[in-house]
Design an enzyme around this catalytic site. Structure first.
Site, PDB file in Angstrom:
ATOM      1  N   ARG A  36       9.582   4.880  -1.667  1.00  6.20           N
ATOM      2  CA  ARG A  36       8.612   5.957  -1.471  1.00  6.20           C
ATOM      3  C   ARG A  36       8.848   6.700  -0.150  1.00  6.20           C
ATOM      4  O   ARG A  36       8.256   7.755   0.074  1.00  6.20           O
ATOM      5  CB  ARG A  36       7.193   5.391  -1.498  1.00  6.20           C
ATOM      6  CG  ARG A  36       6.916   4.509  -2.696  1.00  6.20           C
ATOM      7  CD  ARG A  36       5.473   4.066  -2.755  1.00  6.20           C
ATOM      8  NE  ARG A  36       4.656   5.061  -3.431  1.00  6.20           N
ATOM      9  CZ  ARG A  36       3.351   4.954  -3.598  1.00  6.20           C
ATOM     10  NH1 ARG A  36       2.704   3.910  -3.121  1.00  6.20           N
ATOM     11  NH2 ARG A  36       2.663   5.886  -4.227  1.00  6.20           N
ATOM     12  N   GLU A  40       3.829   4.493   3.333  1.00  5.93           N
ATOM     13  CA  GLU A  40       5.215   4.129   3.614  1.00  5.93           C
ATOM     14  C   GLU A  40       5.975   5.231   4.338  1.00  5.93           C
ATOM     15  O   GLU A  40       6.794   4.951   5.223  1.00  5.93           O
ATOM     16  CB  GLU A  40       5.925   3.769   2.305  1.00  5.93           C
ATOM     17  CG  GLU A  40       5.378   2.547   1.596  1.00  5.93           C
ATOM     18  CD  GLU A  40       4.224   2.846   0.647  1.00  5.93           C
ATOM     19  OE1 GLU A  40       3.757   1.910  -0.020  1.00  5.93           O
ATOM     20  OE2 GLU A  40       3.796   4.019   0.580  1.00  5.93           O
ATOM     21  N   LYS A  67     -14.897  -7.580  -3.922  1.00  5.00           N
ATOM     22  CA  LYS A  67     -13.688  -8.131  -4.531  1.00  5.00           C
ATOM     23  C   LYS A  67     -13.933  -9.607  -4.849  1.00  5.00           C
ATOM     24  O   LYS A  67     -14.420 -10.360  -4.014  1.00  5.00           O
ATOM     25  CB  LYS A  67     -12.505  -7.979  -3.564  1.00  5.00           C
ATOM     26  CG  LYS A  67     -11.151  -8.117  -4.220  1.00  5.00           C
ATOM     27  CD  LYS A  67     -10.042  -7.709  -3.263  1.00  5.00           C
ATOM     28  CE  LYS A  67      -8.687  -7.745  -3.966  1.00  5.00           C
ATOM     29  NZ  LYS A  67      -7.586  -7.337  -3.063  1.00  5.00           N
TER      30      LYS A  67
END
Length: 641
Positions: free
Chosen positions: A406, A378, A288
């Protein structure tokens, strides 16, 4: 390797020739390394000009080039997960110049968006949807008799979510012709790439190996025991050098891990895998922030950056005595959480991969045994909290408003139906600016207030937020405090763990006009200008559920009742006020100010508030327009005369 973000547009002659992937596919393979360098440099420059997501895109530049070079996009479908990493994709698909206005009002979105480009095959902002969407596209193409490929590109963080594995399980079951590329940029699944794994990746991806394996299966088909022995031998060999056994068991042909920054290796491996039948999974290791030294060293800090201001622009001079620190709401939550944990050893904190965003950093360091980051899951976060609440501890779930959507089933069935003692600290409520409609938290008041047993609060300032968090924590049952992104208005915050009387509003302005303004949460102080100008009564309602019915009975009868919320009007707090007034046969005219029945495109938060009429002037203008309309005789009454 770059160590500073360029403020002058770099020279990118090769990249400037690429206006679509078709142009990219005209290049020779030996030109791609130079294209990668120019693309990385242009992305550094462009994000420096606009601000936006940063590290993830730098990490997938080689992969993006390879995918568009090999696949016939947009006929072949590339489905990106989350979307933070799609800036290079946008540059290569005809939006190079538009990237200089990304996430700005009237500019392109920071996420894939179907109505923005035919190359954005699936709109996204939440994670872990790519595999299911690509599977759906693969099955649709098969049904329609269309020969096209579908590729899902998913990060190792997004792979932690349950729906990613649900889609993997389904794809393996139906033997779908699709490719999943697992972009592993945190080393959370595999060890760093080594020579042995690279060697075997080349073998397993080759057509020679594939033909030998299929030929062996045909020879051993009449000897089931020998065929099974060969299958297990192959599986165990792969298991020694690669973490692919799980994916193989789900029905995927697993290849990797390979270096995601080796453009030649990517081209060879993806080309070999492209035309294979059945579900394929390629595991690539990326860095990253690749190519920008500060981002490589701090990938979390460089997940996104702000616009780089030119050094020639002098900073505005502000007198020290005029500066007052404004606390961020996430910091208020983080500070309260640590204080509450010191006072109560049963407090447990849960977050679905939002440690930094929800400001759980200090809590995680001080109370590691009471901190649970469940990754991007979640639904599990909410049910985990429910399980904890069943057995004597007090869970606090720190979650963004848009992500709580969600886990709505778990919120209703696992927590509220059982009246369990769980506090939801709901961050990023309301409009969220440049992240746009995928991240807007503008439905939580609507979907929370209809759930039995819920206590729902919306603070108007920093001190109210801290007190509401403690109020919700002490409440015996499910409670929610929803607060906005960013800073408060600069009020002093009382120390200690103080609570508010449940269901009681406060009067911020006592007016003489026949107008009562019922404000919920963050727009409350923006309504003060209208209240003063119109001599209206302004109530900071505090509680969406239960409403302060006594205050409504006292102030509403015969007056214009105005409700204000940074939430959808449909089913929101204002709807609750109207429902109560109707139940009491109070025939007051009403005006609901909030978000209408449409998605709001990205812009700065202040620009969005102005657009929807939730700024000071917009609130006053809407009330004045309503008052003017009330002066006009009713059409039906006029007809009767």
């Amino acid at each position: 390797m770059f160590d500073v973000i360029p403020t002058q547009r770099p020279s990118t002659p090769l990249l400037d020739q690429i206006n679509s992937p078709a142009d990219l596919r005209q290049l020779q393979k030996d030109q791609l390394a130079d294209l990668v360098r120019q693309l990385r440099e242009f992305m550094l420059y462009s994000v420096g000009q606009t601000g936006g997501h940063f590290g993830a895109g730098l990490g997938v530049i080689e992969l993006t080039v390879a995918l568009h070079y090999i696949y016939n996009t947009p006929d072949d479908r590339l489905v990106w997960d989350v979307g933070h990493q799609t800036y290079p994709h946008k540059i290569l698909t005809g939006r190079r110049e538009e990237l200089l206005n990304i996430r700005h009002e009237h500019g392109i979105s920071g996420f894939p968006k179907r109505d923005e480009s035919e190359f954005d095959t699936f709109g996204v902002g939440h994670s872990s949807t790519s595999i299911g969407a690509a599977l759906g596209m693969s099955l649709a193409a098969n049904r329609m008799g269309i020969k096209r490929k579908a590729v899902a590109i998913i990060g190792d963080g997004a792979m932690s979510a349950g729906m990613a594995f649900e889609a993997l399980n389904h794809a393996g079951d139906v033997n779908a012709d699709m490719m999943v590329i697992l972009n592993d940029n945190k080393m959370s699944i595999s060890k760093p790439v080594g020579a042995l794994s690279k060697y075997f990746a080349r073998i397993w991806a080759s057509k020679t190996y594939d033909s030998v394996r299929e030929g062996g299966r045909k020879v051993l088909k009449g000897l089931p025991s020998a065929l099974e022995l060969a299958r297990k031998a192959e599986e165990h060999m792969k298991g020694m050098v690669a973490p692919g056994t799980l994916f193989e068991e789900l029905g995927f042909n697993y290849i990797g891990p390979i270096d995601g920054h080796d453009i030649e290796l990517l081209l060879t491996t993806i080309s070999n895998m492209k035309d294979r039948s059945g579900p394929q999974l390629l595991h690539v290791i990326t860095q990253k922030g690749k190519g920008f030294e500060p981002a490589e060293g701090d990938p979390i800090g460089y997940h996104a950056i702000n616009k780089i201001e030119p050094e020639s622009e002098p900073a505005p001079q502000v007198k020290a005595e005029n500066i007052k620190s404004k606390a961020k709401y996430s910091n208020i939550f983080g500070r309260w959480l640590c204080d509450a944990a010191e006072a109560d050893s049963t407090l447990m904190a849960i977050t679905p991969a939002m440690k930094e965003g929800s400001d759980l950093i200090e809590f995680a360091e001080r109370f590691p045994e009471r901190y649970f980051d469940v990754a991007i899951a979640e639904q599990h976060a909410v049910t985990l909290a429910a399980g904890m609440a069943c057995d004597g501890v007090k869970p606090v779930v720190a979650i963004y408003s848009t992500f709580l959507q969600r886990a709505y089933d778990q919120l209703i069935h696992d927590v509220a139906l059982q009246n369990l003692d769980v506090l939801f600290a709901i961050d990023r409520a309301g409009l969220v600016g440049e992240d746009g409609p995928t991240h807007a938290g503008v439905y939580d008041l609507s979907y929370l207030r209809c759930i039995p047993n819920m206590l729902v609060m919306a603070p108007s300032d920093e001190d109210e937020c801290r007190k509401m968090l403690e109020t919700g924590y002490q409440y015996k049952g499910p409670a929610a405090v929803r607060y906005p992104r960013g800073s408060g208005i600069g009020v002093d915050i009382e120390p200690g763990l103080n609570t508010l009387p449940i269901g009681q509003s406060r009067t911020l302005n006592q007016g003489q006009a026949d107008i009562v303004i019922c404000a919920f949460g963050s727009p409350t102080h923006a309504a003060m200008k209208a209240a003063k100008h119109l001599d209206a009564t302004l109530l900071d309602m505090r509680f969406v559920k239960p409403l302060d019915e006594a205050a409504l009975l006292k102030h509403a009868n015969g007056k214009l009742v105005v409700t204000i919320e940074e939430n959808a009007i449909m089913g929101g707090a204002g709807s609750g006020v109207s429902e109560f007034l109707l139940s009491q046969n109070i025939q007051s005219p009403t005006l609901h100010i909030g978000l209408t029945d449409q998605y709001e495109d990205h812009a700065s938060h202040s620009a969005m508030l102005k657009r929807v009429g939730l700024d000071e002037d917009g609130i006053q203008r809407q009330i004045e327009n309503k008052l003017e309309s009330l002066k006009t005789p009713n059409v039906m009454q006029t007809a009767e005369h």
